[in-house]
Design a protein around this motif. Structure first.
Motif, short mmCIF file in Angstrom:
data_model
loop_
_atom_site.label_atom_id
_atom_site.label_comp_id
_atom_site.label_asym_id
_atom_site.label_seq_id
_atom_site.Cartn_x
_atom_site.Cartn_y
_atom_site.Cartn_z
N VAL A 66 -13.48 63.19 -2.67
CA VAL A 66 -13.13 62.20 -1.65
C VAL A 66 -11.81 61.53 -2.02
N GLN A 67 -11.67 61.25 -3.31
CA GLN A 67 -10.44 60.63 -3.77
C GLN A 67 -9.24 61.57 -3.55
N ALA A 70 -8.28 61.49 0.03
CA ALA A 70 -7.51 60.28 0.37
C ALA A 70 -6.04 60.43 -0.02
N LEU A 106 -9.14 51.08 6.39
CA LEU A 106 -10.08 51.68 5.43
C LEU A 106 -10.21 50.85 4.17
N GLY A 107 -9.49 49.78 4.05
CA GLY A 107 -9.63 48.86 2.93
C GLY A 107 -9.98 47.50 3.47
N GLU A 109 -6.64 47.35 1.14
CA GLU A 109 -6.25 47.15 -0.27
C GLU A 109 -7.46 47.16 -1.21
N LYS A 110 -8.32 48.12 -1.02
CA LYS A 110 -9.48 48.24 -1.91
C LYS A 110 -10.10 49.62 -1.78
N GLY A 111 -10.80 50.02 -2.83
CA GLY A 111 -11.60 51.23 -2.77
C GLY A 111 -10.77 52.50 -2.75
N VAL A 112 -11.37 53.55 -2.21
CA VAL A 112 -10.81 54.89 -2.27
C VAL A 112 -9.36 54.95 -1.78
N MET A 113 -9.09 54.35 -0.63
CA MET A 113 -7.74 54.49 -0.08
C MET A 113 -6.72 53.74 -0.93
N MET A 115 -6.91 53.14 -4.17
CA MET A 115 -6.70 53.89 -5.41
C MET A 115 -5.82 55.11 -5.15
N ARG A 331 -6.39 51.59 -10.68
CA ARG A 331 -7.33 51.13 -9.65
C ARG A 331 -6.63 50.40 -8.52
N VAL B 66 -10.61 61.11 5.99
CA VAL B 66 -11.05 60.69 4.66
C VAL B 66 -12.45 60.08 4.74
N LEU B 106 -16.09 54.49 -7.20
CA LEU B 106 -15.12 54.52 -6.10
C LEU B 106 -15.11 53.22 -5.31
N LYS B 110 -17.43 48.83 -1.67
CA LYS B 110 -16.30 48.43 -0.85
C LYS B 110 -15.52 49.66 -0.40
N GLY B 111 -14.79 49.49 0.70
CA GLY B 111 -13.87 50.52 1.11
C GLY B 111 -14.55 51.77 1.67
N MET B 115 -18.34 52.20 3.32
CA MET B 115 -18.49 52.38 4.77
C MET B 115 -19.21 53.69 5.07
#
Lengths: 450, 450
Positions: A66-67, A70, A106-107, A109-113, A115, A331, B66, B106, B110-111, B115
């Motif tokens: 998933v990362q 992204a 998608l954030g 400014e947090k999480g998968v996107m 990072m 992160r 994503v 991840l 959050k993020g 979701m």
């Protein structure tokens, strides 16, 4: 053509997973079976110098795909950019990615996107430093204060730190910088080691590794705690007996507790003089950390490896919630956001002791602490970079820790490049290791499929 | 076999994008060109009843792929589960997904990954309610307080809300519930409308739509603000002139401001009596919202559509940072986490006015507010669900708003199912609309590729 206006021509991504769950390295109260992994990105250009920009997000296994997805989603924002424009202003990429109105949903400014943005932005900084033929710490330390301020996004932190104040901090940080750079090249930067303290180790191994750490020159070690209080008391007693009273022992709960549990558990451990309690509760809980800190002093409170962005760090500092701020190089949104966080910490006078370990986090974060020492706070007092001795062999320019200090990197760039043969072996699922290993990571271990 | 022990046999995902950026519906100060989208998931079973569970994450375009990849990563956790076990305890799925040690890295919570968990968990609740042949609000309202408490994850919120307190709130909420359910079926639940207030609309359209809203029975409208103060003053003046003094006008800055800007801007708008200022700054900034609220009263402070989880909501409530709590049905970890948030709001006595709009958010969130009215707080005073009149035609059981109220859904489930013909048309990039539309979403519009 290429010589006069080089462009970013490729954004290549790799899902790399090391089978660390087969041993118990890296086990803690929240992460029993990590497969340390990297969602890895390489920026390629058509410049004559052949330089590439390398970056990555560290994950612990499942979800690394998933990362990677992204990072792939960011490709259209990067392809075709002017290499010169990118390297003279990496903040332009940071702003475009963080500010993209659709991705922001998608954030934000947090999480998968976020990072993923950090990985790509860090790759741009790697490229910029390589083209300047400087290790990243020096690239930053040599930069002008005004330019560094231009690289910081003050949105949502200006109530705590203004650009003017940041500029003053950086100007002040320049005084004596050449002397500190020379000192850094000679001495390196202080480290502490987590190697003795993984939950999966028995007391004999813990004691042996703790003694070894002291013999190796470390003045601080760290133990994972939080699974069982009696075990923790026994392990901490053993560690204290092994190292004596003069060595700092930090303890790390990896977010295991609610606020009240954190207070009670930390107080129970206090007789063994833990230096800090790390991640006592959710990284999102600013007020919880403040409440814990007020009740566990003199044990210090540390957090940061899972803190999502500068906005949460700002509040941890505003609320007086932490004694030690633990940046993570991979992160948040890359070097630009970590500059903001280093400046916030300097403004509030809180020492930064980076999180490291994982895959390549030591390699990256050493540069940020070294910049901080040379050209921002000017001190290493009560500052140590975490060191975990594994997976460095996969890096082209691995960290070297000697006598309890990170040796100062001299190679240009951000030390982010993974060896091609390691990529070929551990690329998931088609690398030679995984292709020949039938038992791939399996979430059903966790009790799904009732 | 299937009749005695049905299992989840498929977790099908769809990237669905509606080309809303071609009009100016949905434009605000941070989101100028959204393509409202859904990362959509369908749980299929081998049960004889043929029921499916539907869920989704709402996004505004780029990155929807994503989000789909993140839902795909959850498939192994869901496939093969017992349908009966899942439907009698959807919290088991929530716990397994949120607690997975590797996926947790991840986020945590959050993020993108959180979701995705929310989409899958909501799909499980949809399936459970359908199998019980009840609309979700009634499924929840008919459930026992003890069972509802068992569906809540109290980790990281127990310092503010204990299971015992939650149980007391729910037991109290049962008193008079049948009467309120009957009242709800007759009257519906109060709504407010954002349709007049998008930034892209000129004053004539704003005035016309504001008057229409009052004629349609709404007692509250909302205007987007934050791009230009003079424009906002002019638009708010026009709106106030159109609706008169007795209609509430909320304003929404979509996170546009720093703390100081938020205070100054809101004070400048205060002469037009805005009912609340929504998302004045970053959703991560608990202390910032508290500082803003202290300085803009009597204008109320509202936030929540981007608040990542119950832990941040807990702090917003603990800090006295908000007057209005805006849950979103598809950002947090699904119904289970929204139960926690509704309970926190009830405990702190703060009214919940859900965020809606987007794709299907009205369809989902109505159930949560209706449950709250029937079986938790027992009141709709100062409580309204956002209503935006677009894209409902794509849903099998769309919301119906009449005389300023959401009509109470009677169809079993969570109202989450998108019409098959809409999926066929708007699936990205291969649906009939996108396949015939050369100009797909293009991030280079945002200034990349310098």
């Amino acid at each position: 053509m290429a010589a006069t206006a080089p462009r970013i021509t490729a954004v290549d991504t790799y899902d790399i997973r090391f089978p660390t769950s087969r041993e118990l390295d890296g086990s803690d109260a929240m992460n029993p079976d990590p497969d340390y992994s990297a969602a890895y990105v390489v920026l390629r250009t058509d410049a004559d110098d052949g330089q590439e920009g390398h970056g990555f997000t560290f994950t612990i296994g499942r979800g690394n795909d998933v990362q990677v997805a992204a990072i792939d989603a960011l490709r259209p924002y990067v392809l075709g950019r002017s290499v010169d424009a990118l390297c003279t202003d990496p903040g332009s990429l940071n702003r475009d990615l963080v500010g993209d109105s659709q991705l922001r949903w998608l954030g934000p400014e947090k999480g998968v996107m976020h990072m993923a943005i950090g990985a790509v932005v860090n790759a741009a900084w790697d490229l910029a430093a390589k083209r300047a033929r400087k290790p990243l710490w020096q690239f930053l330390a040599d930069a002008g204060p005004e330019w560094l301020v231009s690289q910081v996004d003050f949105r949502y932190i200006a109530d705590a730190l203004t650009p003017e104040r940041a500029l003053a901090l950086l100007r002040n940080g320049r005084e004596g910088a050449p002397q500190r750079a020379a000192d850094l090249r000679k001495r390196g930067y202080p480290a502490y080691t987590t190697s003795p303290g993984w939950l999966g180790y028995d007391d004999e191994k813990l004691t042996r590794l703790a003694r070894q750490a002291v013999a190796d020159g470390f003045t601080q070690i760290k133990l994972k705690v939080g699974a069982d209080l009696d075990d923790d008391l026994r392990r901490l007693r053993a560690a204290r007996a092994a190292v004596g009273p003069g060595i700092r022992i930090a303890v790390d709960a990896n977010q295991r507790w609610n606020v009240d549990e954190a207070v009670a558990w930390t107080r129970a451990l206090a007789p063994f003089d833990p230096y800090w309690i790390e991640e006592p509760t959710s990284p999102d809980d600013v007020l919880g950390h403040a409440a814990i800190r007020a009740q566990v002093a003199p044990v210090r409170v540390a957090t940061g490896e899972h803190v999502q962005n500068r906005i949460v760090f700002k509040q941890l500092l505003q609320a007086g919630a932490i004694d030690v701020l633990q940046i993570d190089a991979a992160r948040v949104g890359g070097v630009n956001e970590n500059l903001a966080i280093l400046l916030l910490a300097a403004h509030f006078g809180v020492p930064v002791c980076p999180h490291a370990g994982g895959v390549g986090l030591c390699e990256l974060v050493q540069h940020l602490s070294m910049f901080d020492y040379v050209a921002l706070t000017g001190t290493t007092e009560n500052r140590v970079i975490e060191y975990v001795d594994h997976l460095h062999e996969h890096f082209l320019t691995p960290v070297a820790v000697r006598d309890g200090h990170y040796a100062t990197p001299a190679a240009p760039g951000f030390s982010a490049a993974i060896r091609p043969e390691s990529i070929a072996k551990y690329r998931y699922p088609d690398g030679s290791y995984w292709a020949s290993t039938p038992a791939a990571p399996d979430p059903q271990q966790n009790g799904a499929a009732a």
